[in-house]
Write an enzyme that holds these catalytic residues in place. Structure first.
Site, mmCIF file in Angstrom:
data_model
loop_
_atom_site.group_PDB
_atom_site.id
_atom_site.type_symbol
_atom_site.label_atom_id
_atom_site.label_comp_id
_atom_site.label_asym_id
_atom_site.label_seq_id
_atom_site.Cartn_x
_atom_site.Cartn_y
_atom_site.Cartn_z
ATOM 1 N N GLY A 56 0.840 -1.211 0.000
ATOM 2 C CA GLY A 56 0.000 0.000 0.000
ATOM 3 C C GLY A 56 0.862 1.243 0.000
ATOM 4 N N MET B 69 -8.060 3.374 9.037
ATOM 5 C CA MET B 69 -7.324 2.161 8.695
ATOM 6 C C MET B 69 -6.626 1.564 9.922
ATOM 7 S SD MET B 69 -5.717 3.092 4.966
ATOM 8 C CE MET B 69 -6.625 2.629 3.479
ATOM 9 N N LEU C 185 -8.419 8.234 1.195
ATOM 10 C CA LEU C 185 -8.208 9.672 1.406
ATOM 11 C C LEU C 185 -7.142 9.891 2.480
ATOM 12 C CD1 LEU C 185 -11.826 11.217 1.407
ATOM 13 C CD2 LEU C 185 -10.427 10.492 -0.533
ATOM 14 N N GLN C 186 -7.144 9.047 3.527
ATOM 15 C CA GLN C 186 -6.224 9.265 4.641
ATOM 16 C C GLN C 186 -4.778 9.000 4.282
ATOM 17 O OE1 GLN C 186 -7.054 6.157 7.956
ATOM 18 N NE2 GLN C 186 -8.427 5.566 6.311
ATOM 19 N N ARG C 187 -4.516 7.936 3.511
ATOM 20 C CA ARG C 187 -3.108 7.611 3.269
ATOM 21 C C ARG C 187 -2.555 8.374 2.058
ATOM 22 N NH1 ARG C 187 -3.290 1.334 0.927
ATOM 23 N NH2 ARG C 187 -3.246 1.956 -1.259
ATOM 24 N N ASP D 293 0.850 1.502 8.705
ATOM 25 C CA ASP D 293 0.479 0.674 9.860
ATOM 26 C C ASP D 293 1.439 0.848 11.036
ATOM 27 O OD1 ASP D 293 -1.681 -0.320 8.458
ATOM 28 O OD2 ASP D 293 -0.538 -1.995 7.635
ATOM 29 N N ARG E 51 -5.881 -2.677 10.385
ATOM 30 C CA ARG E 51 -6.592 -3.940 10.572
ATOM 31 C C ARG E 51 -6.085 -4.672 11.834
ATOM 32 N NH1 ARG E 51 -10.497 -7.010 6.916
ATOM 33 N NH2 ARG E 51 -11.218 -4.880 6.963
ATOM 34 N N THR F 159 5.304 2.250 6.005
ATOM 35 C CA THR F 159 3.988 1.664 6.225
ATOM 36 C C THR F 159 3.131 2.564 7.105
ATOM 37 O OG1 THR F 159 2.729 -0.102 7.290
ATOM 38 C CG2 THR F 159 4.973 0.187 8.064
#
Lengths: 418, 418
Positions: free
Chosen positions: B13, B190, B296-298, B144, B192, B142
């Site tokens: 991503g 986001m 939109l966020q990333r 994340d 997960r 990332t």
């Protein structure tokens, strides 16, 4: 000139720049303290006038009022409360005027969309009849961009900029991923009756993005839509879809009301974007992502349009100036002189011509296939998203938005049942 | 030192700042043209190496490469393609090294998350065995924020800033409307497996917003959640909810998989936000709005964190410099020296300690009730969202993001079946 107080209220859905209009009203009133006493603001909009909850804006410093220019939302609170017609509920209008009389309020500045223009108009008429004439000036505000006569409405330009930029950014993202993963990105935007905001998303076409836009003005034709999306994916490897929340089937049913039910059998959870994404997945098999911007779009002061912030302020300022010129029952407007270079000035419209008139998007702004916007539309839109007007940020990296004290003055009248 | 070419690829991503790392790699390599020949970039990530689709970055001007610093997404294309283990599919690793050999590539810069760190590690090991040693350096990326050893991961800070600011703005909006309309705003973010991004939304508590946050680390307890929301609405008149897409029931099922079906009986349309909003509506009756930020966020380069952009660049630059120092099989890292004032320097970690290790959010970052973040978490987060690094905008009011030519060089090897 007898010195009178002023009343200001925010109405309906708030925007990234409605406080910029409030700033324009209050700063200009302060500059004319010879003619205008205190500016009272309605706590939670017009309800604050009915319940006599009047905020004393003099309790806020000049610096705080100045900070309203870069603070989103409605700083005094807004409301979704439509006054009934004069015939149905004259007592509400009479109460407004009693409150104005009790607090020597001679100026009524109402900051909102079509409904509030109508209320403003009636207050002006009735106050005259009741022997306490109030000068009622409407300050336009609506992300829906649907007020007549004015070239555009404060609030719209900033939403348009946010949606155009966000759609471009997310489209770059899906373009990066399309070879092995997501090929479809769907963004849902506001606009239940008119496609103005969706049109802003369609601007990304000028920046090389394959985009299909679904307007509320055009009945959803599933086969034609799927063919258009598939063609774009086959040519570019990916496709962006901008869908208005007001997009609907030929029978008038919104796409968002697809009859979706959760495991308990409850009615649909809402969202046109997931419906569109699933239609594509089912028919064409492409992997998708979808976003619903909702309040993020109309609150996004961090990416406001400089044109919009400036016009919101100028219209608030003009409202006060026109009141001091003796004007009544009008709305200051934006008059466009030229698009390139972008030049505009402040005009005015009688409220009798504004109230209850909805301006739709001209059909020659939408391309013949119904999925895009014309050059004429682009020429209209770009000036409205022009320029950046960033808020300041604190040391944490967060924007410096202001929260007011909102001190309510003592009541003078008996309570009023809403 | 024999002059070798370099290979750079983007993996997984994409983010608002991965191109800033690309910029750091390419600009630094250009400064060392005595030691590094051409930087080739993989078209659509590592797949471009396997299929020998190598982009010649020398076809891009210095100005274009510099513009990558402020362009979101993956400029060369990324991919979701995980190489199998060496045992399962040694031929893929051998192919990579054959391609590197054919194009005299002695440096491998791989820009991604945990999986790509593992690939990078294996390429380094195997190339040595195959007699064509390649220096493999992993550049962390990332949203994340789950790579070990490094204090944080480029991409995360900008998502965190976007979510913190957007949550604040939308909360101001609902606060304005709460008296007569919307009382609940739900934003889905986001994450997960880890609640890093949700934690950024929870920062708005410091700015006076009543907020309840749902982390993937905490099993969803519906009764406790509803009680917390109701208490906040009763006290403040409204409440904001930040929900991670990874939020799940005690049985492990995601909230987003609530078994929702459309009118054709198709499985759920996705979205934890509408599920949470409906749970509140059903139990407490409050009117709600919800947003799903998704890409939109990333992709939100328009609101990137200056810290993040700078670190993304610095890590790309350090990767090249460390390669030139003879380093191999490492990942440059961010080492935090102090939070206030924020000071950091570049360190390094051996890939053997990075590959296949996932860093979770420490449990002492989440408040005891499971719905908020601790001061320790805030102290960690604020430096990462510090500072603004705006792109430039064109005369239309749109950001000046760059699209590369991405010219692929002539192939030298027979085709390879993926």
């Amino acid at each position: 000139m007898t010195k009178k107080n002023a009343f200001y209220a925010q109405s309906g859905g708030v925007t990234a720049v409605i406080n910029s209009s409030a700033c324009g009203v209050i700063e200009t009133a302060r500059k004319h303290s010879d003619a205008i006493g205190t500016v009272y603001a309605g706590r939670n909009g017009i309800i604050g006038a009915l319940t006599e909850e009047l905020i004393d804006t003099n309790q806020e410093s000049d610096a705080t009022i100045a900070a309203l220019r870069s603070t989103p939302s409605g700083a005094f609170g807004s409301c979704r409360f439509k006054l009934k017609s004069l015939e149905e509920n004259q007592r509400e209008y009479e109460r407004l005027i009693e409150v104005f009389k009790a607090h020597n309020i001679g100026y009524f500045f109402y900051n909102g969309g079509g409904d509030s223009a109508d209320t403003c108009y009636k207050v002006s008429q009735l106050s005259e009849k009741m022997g306490f004439p109030v000068q009622a000036i409407h300050v336009p505000k609506t992300v829906d961009n649907d007020l007549p006569i004015t070239d555009n409405c404060p609030g719209f330009g900033s939403v348009a900029k946010y949606i155009a930029v966000s759609t471009l950014e997310a489209s770059y993202d899906v373009r990066s991923m399309a070879a092995t993963s997501t090929k479809i990105f769907v963004i849902e935007v506001m606009g239940r009756h008119a496609g103005w905001i969706a049109a802003a998303g369609a601007l990304v076409e000028d920046y090389g993005i394959p985009v299909v836009t679904l307007f509320p003005e055009i009945e959803f034709d599933q086969d034609k839509f799927l063919a258009s999306v598939d063609e774009k994916v086959k040519e570019h490897g990916y496709c962006t879809i901008v869908v208005s929340e007001g997009c609907h089937w030929p029978d008038g049913k919104f796409l968002a009301e697809q009859g979706t039910r959760d495991s308990f059998g409850h009615a649909q959870l809402g969202g046109a974007a997931p419906v569109v994404a699933n239609i594509i997945k089912d028919a064409l098999g492409y992997k998708y992502h979808w976003a619903v911007a909702d309040y993020l779009q109309r609150a996004a002061r961090h990416l406001a349009s400089a044109s919009d912030v400036e016009q919101a302020y100028a219209l608030g300022k003009a409202a006060v100036e026109k009141a001091l010129e003796g004007k009544n029952s009008i709305m200051p407007t934006v008059v466009r002189d030229s698009s390139r270079p972008y030049q505009w000035h402040i005009g005015e419209a009688p409220l009798s011509e504004v109230a209850n008139v909805e301006k739709m998007m001209p059909m020659d702004f939408i391309t013949e296939d119904g999925f895009g916007i014309t050059d004429k539309c682009k020429e209209y839109l770009y000036p409205l998203i022009k320029g950046e007007a960033y808020p300041t940020y604190d040391d944490n990296g967060m924007p410096e938005y202001v929260t007011l004290k909102n001190t309510v003055i003592e009541k003078k009248l008996p309570p009023f049942e809403l």
